[in-house]
Design a protein around this motif. Sequence first.
Motif, PDB file in Angstrom:
ATOM      1  N   ASP A 198       0.816  -1.223   0.000  1.00 46.53           N
ATOM      2  CA  ASP A 198       0.000   0.000   0.000  1.00 46.53           C
ATOM      3  C   ASP A 198       0.849   1.273   0.000  1.00 46.53           C
ATOM      4  O   ASP A 198       0.320   2.367  -0.179  1.00 46.53           O
ATOM      5  CB  ASP A 198      -0.987  -0.009   1.182  1.00 46.53           C
ATOM      6  CG  ASP A 198      -0.282  -0.278   2.499  1.00 46.53           C
ATOM      7  OD1 ASP A 198       0.870  -0.774   2.472  1.00 46.53           O
ATOM      8  OD2 ASP A 198      -0.865   0.017   3.553  1.00 46.53           O
ATOM      9  N   LEU A 199       2.135   1.160   0.235  1.00 50.83           N
ATOM     10  CA  LEU A 199       2.965   2.365   0.282  1.00 50.83           C
ATOM     11  C   LEU A 199       3.963   2.458  -0.865  1.00 50.83           C
ATOM     12  O   LEU A 199       4.616   3.486  -1.047  1.00 50.83           O
ATOM     13  CB  LEU A 199       3.736   2.410   1.612  1.00 50.83           C
ATOM     14  CG  LEU A 199       2.950   2.907   2.825  1.00 50.83           C
ATOM     15  CD1 LEU A 199       3.856   2.914   4.048  1.00 50.83           C
ATOM     16  CD2 LEU A 199       2.402   4.305   2.581  1.00 50.83           C
ATOM     17  N   VAL A 200       4.086   1.393  -1.621  1.00 47.18           N
ATOM     18  CA  VAL A 200       5.200   1.346  -2.567  1.00 47.18           C
ATOM     19  C   VAL A 200       5.064   2.406  -3.663  1.00 47.18           C
ATOM     20  O   VAL A 200       6.067   2.949  -4.146  1.00 47.18           O
ATOM     21  CB  VAL A 200       5.352  -0.085  -3.150  1.00 47.18           C
ATOM     22  CG1 VAL A 200       4.319  -0.372  -4.214  1.00 47.18           C
ATOM     23  CG2 VAL A 200       6.752  -0.293  -3.675  1.00 47.18           C
ATOM     24  N   LEU A 201       3.823   2.760  -4.011  1.00 47.85           N
ATOM     25  CA  LEU A 201       3.651   3.785  -5.047  1.00 47.85           C
ATOM     26  C   LEU A 201       4.170   5.139  -4.552  1.00 47.85           C
ATOM     27  O   LEU A 201       4.834   5.871  -5.288  1.00 47.85           O
ATOM     28  CB  LEU A 201       2.173   3.895  -5.448  1.00 47.85           C
ATOM     29  CG  LEU A 201       1.883   4.736  -6.679  1.00 47.85           C
ATOM     30  CD1 LEU A 201       2.517   4.132  -7.918  1.00 47.85           C
ATOM     31  CD2 LEU A 201       0.388   4.901  -6.900  1.00 47.85           C
ATOM     32  N   ALA A 202       3.872   5.439  -3.281  1.00 52.74           N
ATOM     33  CA  ALA A 202       4.389   6.673  -2.696  1.00 52.74           C
ATOM     34  C   ALA A 202       5.911   6.623  -2.617  1.00 52.74           C
ATOM     35  O   ALA A 202       6.601   7.628  -2.852  1.00 52.74           O
ATOM     36  CB  ALA A 202       3.792   6.887  -1.309  1.00 52.74           C
ATOM     37  N   ALA A 203       6.443   5.456  -2.311  1.00 49.18           N
ATOM     38  CA  ALA A 203       7.896   5.303  -2.231  1.00 49.18           C
ATOM     39  C   ALA A 203       8.539   5.573  -3.588  1.00 49.18           C
ATOM     40  O   ALA A 203       9.590   6.222  -3.677  1.00 49.18           O
ATOM     41  CB  ALA A 203       8.248   3.898  -1.745  1.00 49.18           C
ATOM     42  N   ILE A 204       7.895   5.099  -4.646  1.00 49.02           N
ATOM     43  CA  ILE A 204       8.404   5.356  -5.997  1.00 49.02           C
ATOM     44  C   ILE A 204       8.267   6.845  -6.321  1.00 49.02           C
ATOM     45  O   ILE A 204       9.174   7.454  -6.904  1.00 49.02           O
ATOM     46  CB  ILE A 204       7.645   4.498  -7.029  1.00 49.02           C
ATOM     47  CG1 ILE A 204       7.971   3.024  -6.814  1.00 49.02           C
ATOM     48  CG2 ILE A 204       7.993   4.911  -8.444  1.00 49.02           C
ATOM     49  CD1 ILE A 204       7.117   2.073  -7.624  1.00 49.02           C
TER      50      ILE A 204
END
Lengths: 306, 321
Positions: B182-188
């Motif tokens: 759920d956070l990986v898009l923000a991390a990218i």
Amino acid sequence: MTTITTVTPRRSAVPRLRRTRGFSAERPRRSPLLTVLTGIVLVYSLLPLAWLLVNATKTQADLFSSFGLWFGDSFALFSNIGQTLTYDDGIFVRWFANTLLYVVLGAGGATALAVLGGYGLAKFDFPGKKGVFATVIGAVAVPGTALAVPTFLMFSQMGLTNTPWSVIIPSLISPFGLYLMWTFAAEAIPTELLEAARMDGANEARTFAQICLPLLAPGIVTVLLFTMVATWNNYFLPLIMLKDPDWYPLTLGLNAWNAQAATAGGEAIFNLVITGAVLTIVPLVIAFLFLQRYWQSGLAAGSVKE
Amino acid sequence: MVTSTSRRHEGVPVTQTAVPPAAAVSAGPTPRPARRRSWSGWGFVGPFMAVFTLVFLAPIAYSIYLSVFRTQLIGGTTFVGLENYARAFGDAQLWAALGRVSLFLLVQVPVMLGIALLVALALDSGRLFGRDFFRISIFLPYAVPAVVATLMWGFMYGTRFGLVGNINDALGVALPNPLAPDLVLAAIGNIVTWEFVGYNMLIFYSALRTIPTSLYEAAQIDGAGQWRVIRAIKLPAIRGALVIATIFSIIGSFQLFNEPSILQALAPNAITTYFTPNLYAYSLSFSGQQYNYSATVAIIMGLLTMVIAYVVQLRGMRKEA
């Protein structure tokens, strides 16, 4: 609003690129608050690089056991560099040489084509000019994979895949470089100068080589730096074109080293990945710092104006 | 290409080229003004367009050709018309990928361009201590390859031995894992922002520098304050740069590939093979051997990107009137 931007004639005493910075005639007062606020972005930009540098000094064991933003028990930078350069029969050095080859031929060629093309677009009116512009701008929007798959298939039929040419040839086109050179040439070369040269009987090639090239120098340096970064950092194109690690550029090699840890029986070499990353960045950073005077003036004069 | 004796290119005999009527008129002993219409410009633009045709236009044409066929192990290649496009329309994975990059675009691009614009205005105001240091340092990440940037941030994100893990250990907290689904898009988004804030800042800053000082003097006489100058002079003057940067950022978002593809090794559960449309197209062709459908997906994305870029450009330029 627009009236302000159009009516005021430029005073002759004012140089084109402002020497005195800021909005009032006298130097604006420096603001500590603004400096601190901008400093947040500065920290954001530099902190990861600091992390990378610090961790390039650690052994793999320290990497896991010590705090990320401070040094570990041992200072292993030089042994890391030594290991990076010799690991797997010195494949890293080979990757470095490959990257240099791709940059010299790819970025050099791309810059030459962009300079010629940008000059042609800026200073000539020729049949099909509008078409050229629309095609180039439109093509930029096409995703990498739309080109990658068919280019790969085309090149593989031509027997070019897994050779340096498969990386170099597509690198020769830089639409952004063309655009930058076009706006720059339109600014930097007075049309009267071209007319005068033609009046004196110089042909187009000679006019270009002897009169225009020196004027275009800052723009050329700018385009060269941007195409250099693009080819030095290229990942996607070599990823699909190259199978043989002997032809890998640095980016692909580093990724392979990193992925090695995840494969069965693969040796984890995170310290070498990190040190290799530092060695990959250093040449570009040096190029930018040394040439900054040239590329920045080129970017400013060639920047988008409406 | 060669139009008159006075404008001959080296090594090309004049008689060999067919002289078009327009150029034939201008040929003669007296040179005309530089802007006259002739074919000689092609001598300069030609080399670029020749290579461009080979590496851009030919593959695009080939893509379109591929997209209307289907290749099967048994039965070979058959013409299927728009069948691949119909399949894409009902493809849930493609829609999911498209939704993901759209969300990315709506959040990451405004954040990145906003920061870049604020920094550019701060630099241009002349009110910073150590302006040159700021400019160079903030630009520096642009010189870092996407592979290195992603590996670096990927390591830092790590909860076991990365910075996040360090902070957890030091403070006794449990920060959420940036590489969780759920956070990986923000991390990218953070990685991409880090890579390109400085680049966009420099484009804006360069545009700001080309504003003639006389405008500021006029504004000063009118008693305009800093904010008024920014709103009335600086922003309108760099609108072109803003539009171009927005368009390039949109194109970049839709083409998102490098960062998720490299992070996949560190977060295999969070990043699927159809995480972004580009990654999907790549997986389809290079691990699925579905070249025809892959080409279709890529063409749809290309068309979509062009339409959005065009709309942005229209809107951006209309405000000027």
